[in-house]
Write a protein that holds these residues in place. Structure first.
Motif, PDB file in Angstrom:
ATOM      1  N   ILE A  89       1.261  -0.908  -0.126  1.00  9.33           N
ATOM      2  CA  ILE A  89       0.253   0.329  -0.072  1.00  9.33           C
ATOM      3  C   ILE A  89       0.774   1.238   0.019  1.00  9.33           C
ATOM      4  O   ILE A  89       0.317   2.531  -0.805  1.00  9.33           O
ATOM      5  N   PHE A  90       2.082   1.298   0.853  1.00  6.19           N
ATOM      6  CA  PHE A  90       2.966   2.660   0.926  1.00  6.19           C
ATOM      7  C   PHE A  90       3.729   2.485  -0.792  1.00  6.19           C
ATOM      8  O   PHE A  90       3.962   3.229  -1.128  1.00  6.19           O
ATOM      9  N   LEU A  91       3.602   1.809  -1.065  1.00 11.20           N
ATOM     10  CA  LEU A  91       4.699   1.600  -2.291  1.00 11.20           C
ATOM     11  C   LEU A  91       3.338   2.255  -3.975  1.00 11.20           C
ATOM     12  O   LEU A  91       4.071   3.395  -4.067  1.00 11.20           O
ATOM     13  N   LEU A  92       2.483   1.593  -3.589  1.00  9.47           N
ATOM     14  CA  LEU A  92       1.491   2.372  -4.766  1.00  9.47           C
ATOM     15  C   LEU A  92       1.755   3.474  -4.707  1.00  9.47           C
ATOM     16  O   LEU A  92       0.964   4.823  -5.084  1.00  9.47           O
ATOM     17  N   ALA A  93       1.075   4.090  -2.835  1.00  6.96           N
ATOM     18  CA  ALA A  93       0.826   5.276  -2.818  1.00  6.96           C
ATOM     19  C   ALA A  93       2.122   6.570  -3.318  1.00  6.96           C
ATOM     20  O   ALA A  93       1.437   7.905  -3.258  1.00  6.96           O
ATOM     21  N   PHE A  94       3.586   5.773  -2.502  1.00  2.19           N
ATOM     22  CA  PHE A  94       4.020   6.846  -2.946  1.00  2.19           C
ATOM     23  C   PHE A  94       4.319   6.429  -4.992  1.00  2.19           C
ATOM     24  O   PHE A  94       4.976   8.211  -4.705  1.00  2.19           O
ATOM     25  N   ALA A  95       4.442   5.940  -5.285  1.00  2.00           N
ATOM     26  CA  ALA A  95       4.394   5.719  -6.517  1.00  2.00           C
ATOM     27  C   ALA A  95       3.426   6.947  -7.297  1.00  2.00           C
ATOM     28  O   ALA A  95       3.812   8.108  -8.220  1.00  2.00           O
ATOM     29  N   ARG A  96       2.746   7.276  -7.293  1.00  2.00           N
ATOM     30  CA  ARG A  96       1.539   7.501  -6.881  1.00  2.00           C
ATOM     31  C   ARG A  96       1.680   9.829  -6.682  1.00  2.00           C
ATOM     32  O   ARG A  96       1.120  10.514  -7.393  1.00  2.00           O
ATOM     33  N   TYR A  97       2.400   9.462  -5.399  1.00  2.00           N
ATOM     34  CA  TYR A  97       2.765  10.994  -4.897  1.00  2.00           C
ATOM     35  C   TYR A  97       3.498  11.547  -5.752  1.00  2.00           C
ATOM     36  O   TYR A  97       3.960  12.557  -6.240  1.00  2.00           O
ATOM     37  N   GLN A  98       5.336  10.212  -6.091  1.00  2.00           N
ATOM     38  CA  GLN A  98       6.043  10.445  -6.706  1.00  2.00           C
ATOM     39  C   GLN A  98       5.982  11.234  -8.301  1.00  2.00           C
ATOM     40  O   GLN A  98       6.069  12.180  -8.340  1.00  2.00           O
ATOM     41  N   ARG A  99       4.921  10.415  -8.692  1.00  2.00           N
ATOM     42  CA  ARG A  99       4.070  11.227 -10.212  1.00  2.00           C
ATOM     43  C   ARG A  99       4.113  12.713 -10.145  1.00  2.00           C
ATOM     44  O   ARG A  99       4.553  13.501 -10.728  1.00  2.00           O
ATOM     45  N   HIS A 100       3.030  12.659  -9.195  1.00  2.00           N
ATOM     46  CA  HIS A 100       2.561  14.755  -8.878  1.00  2.00           C
ATOM     47  C   HIS A 100       4.014  15.190  -8.577  1.00  2.00           C
ATOM     48  O   HIS A 100       3.712  16.198  -9.052  1.00  2.00           O
ATOM     49  N   TYR A 101       3.910  14.611  -7.148  1.00  2.00           N
ATOM     50  CA  TYR A 101       5.547  15.953  -7.249  1.00  2.00           C
ATOM     51  C   TYR A 101       5.965  16.296  -8.293  1.00  2.00           C
ATOM     52  O   TYR A 101       6.618  17.333  -8.694  1.00  2.00           O
ATOM     53  N   LEU A 102       6.986  15.282  -8.742  1.00  2.00           N
ATOM     54  CA  LEU A 102       8.126  15.446  -9.964  1.00  2.00           C
ATOM     55  C   LEU A 102       7.125  16.547 -11.114  1.00  2.00           C
ATOM     56  O   LEU A 102       7.621  17.483 -11.965  1.00  2.00           O
ATOM     57  N   ASP A 103       6.235  16.022 -10.912  1.00  2.00           N
ATOM     58  CA  ASP A 103       5.661  16.792 -12.235  1.00  2.00           C
ATOM     59  C   ASP A 103       4.862  18.263 -12.097  1.00  2.00           C
ATOM     60  O   ASP A 103       5.461  19.465 -12.997  1.00  2.00           O
ATOM     61  N   MET A 104       4.912  18.150 -10.575  1.00  2.00           N
ATOM     62  CA  MET A 104       4.849  19.709 -10.519  1.00  2.00           C
ATOM     63  C   MET A 104       5.995  20.387 -10.361  1.00  2.00           C
ATOM     64  O   MET A 104       6.397  21.694 -11.038  1.00  2.00           O
ATOM     65  N   VAL A 105       7.216  19.435  -9.716  1.00  2.00           N
ATOM     66  CA  VAL A 105       8.382  20.266 -10.126  1.00  2.00           C
ATOM     67  C   VAL A 105       8.917  21.141 -11.296  1.00  2.00           C
ATOM     68  O   VAL A 105       9.252  21.941 -11.437  1.00  2.00           O
ATOM     69  N   ARG A 106       8.513  19.910 -12.476  1.00  2.00           N
ATOM     70  CA  ARG A 106       8.861  20.339 -13.274  1.00  2.00           C
ATOM     71  C   ARG A 106       7.960  21.540 -14.337  1.00  2.00           C
ATOM     72  O   ARG A 106       8.271  22.455 -14.572  1.00  2.00           O
ATOM     73  N   LYS A 107       6.399  21.852 -13.761  1.00  2.00           N
ATOM     74  CA  LYS A 107       6.004  22.644 -13.875  1.00  2.00           C
ATOM     75  C   LYS A 107       6.324  24.168 -13.046  1.00  2.00           C
ATOM     76  O   LYS A 107       6.662  25.012 -14.579  1.00  2.00           O
TER      77      LYS A 107
END
Length: 201
Positions: free
Chosen positions: A54-72
């Motif tokens: 559950i953590f790994l799936l939640a973290f992967a989802r968080y990572q995608r959003h975070y890095l998208d926002m960093v690039r933006k």
């Protein structure tokens, strides 16, 4: 139907992420996750297997959003402005209140999820370590990508890859400072100093 999830997975993983963010990895139990997500413990086990998954799936989802926002935030034309926007986003993210179980904001700031898990010895199984490493590598790659553009590369005192690694490491230190001082002014000032050191005048 058997085998079909009877809950919204995005919402479930979002709520689970906030539990790990609030409590840490070791202090979070499956009953905690069931209570926070509104999904019965048996259904969570059936859908995901265990807490780590559950953590790994939640973290992967968080990572995608975070890095998208960093690039933006780094899409600005001027590289100094781009890095300032990056730091503004990072500092704002770690300084937000962490939601409580009832959804209301806590009195304390949430800090950084990656660093919180990385400093929890009970979380340091290899799959979690790999996930955290992937987050930091992704952040370094996003920074290097922006710093490799001609407008930035020609003004840098370091190679883009080295500057990106330095910024990524510096950000981890800023996380610790936020935990101690609980304010943005000092974090913003030191970020400006770091940017000034990186670029030729």
């Amino acid at each position: 139907m058997a085998g079909i999830k009877q809950f919204n997975e995005d919402d479930t993983l979002e709520r689970a992420m906030h539990v790990f963010w609030r409590q840490g990895y070791g202090a979070t139990s499956m009953p905690d996750l069931a209570k926070a997500t509104g999904v019965q413990r048996g259904s969570l086990y059936h859908a995901y297997g265990d807490k780590q998954n559950i953590f790994l799936l939640a973290f992967a989802r968080y990572q995608r959003h975070y890095l998208d926002m960093v690039r933006k935030h780094m899409q600005l034309d001027d590289p100094v402005a781009a890095l300032r926007a990056y730091f503004a986003y990072v500092i704002r993210s770690m300084s937000e209140p962490v939601p409580q179980l009832d959804g209301t904001p806590s009195a304390r700031t949430r800090g950084c999820l990656t660093t919180k898990i990385a400093t929890d010895e009970t979380a340091m199984d290899e799959p979690v370590r790999v996930a955290l490493r992937g987050m930091l590598e992704g952040l370094a790659d996003a920074l290097e990508e922006r710093l490799s553009q001609p407008d930035a590369r020609d003004r840098l005192r370091l190679a883009p890859k080295d500057a990106a690694r330095l910024l990524m490491t510096f950000t981890r230190g800023n996380v610790v400072m936020e935990r101690i001082y609980q304010g943005t002014e000092q974090l913003e000032a030191t970020a400006d100093h770091m940017i000034a050191l990186l670029f030729k005048h």
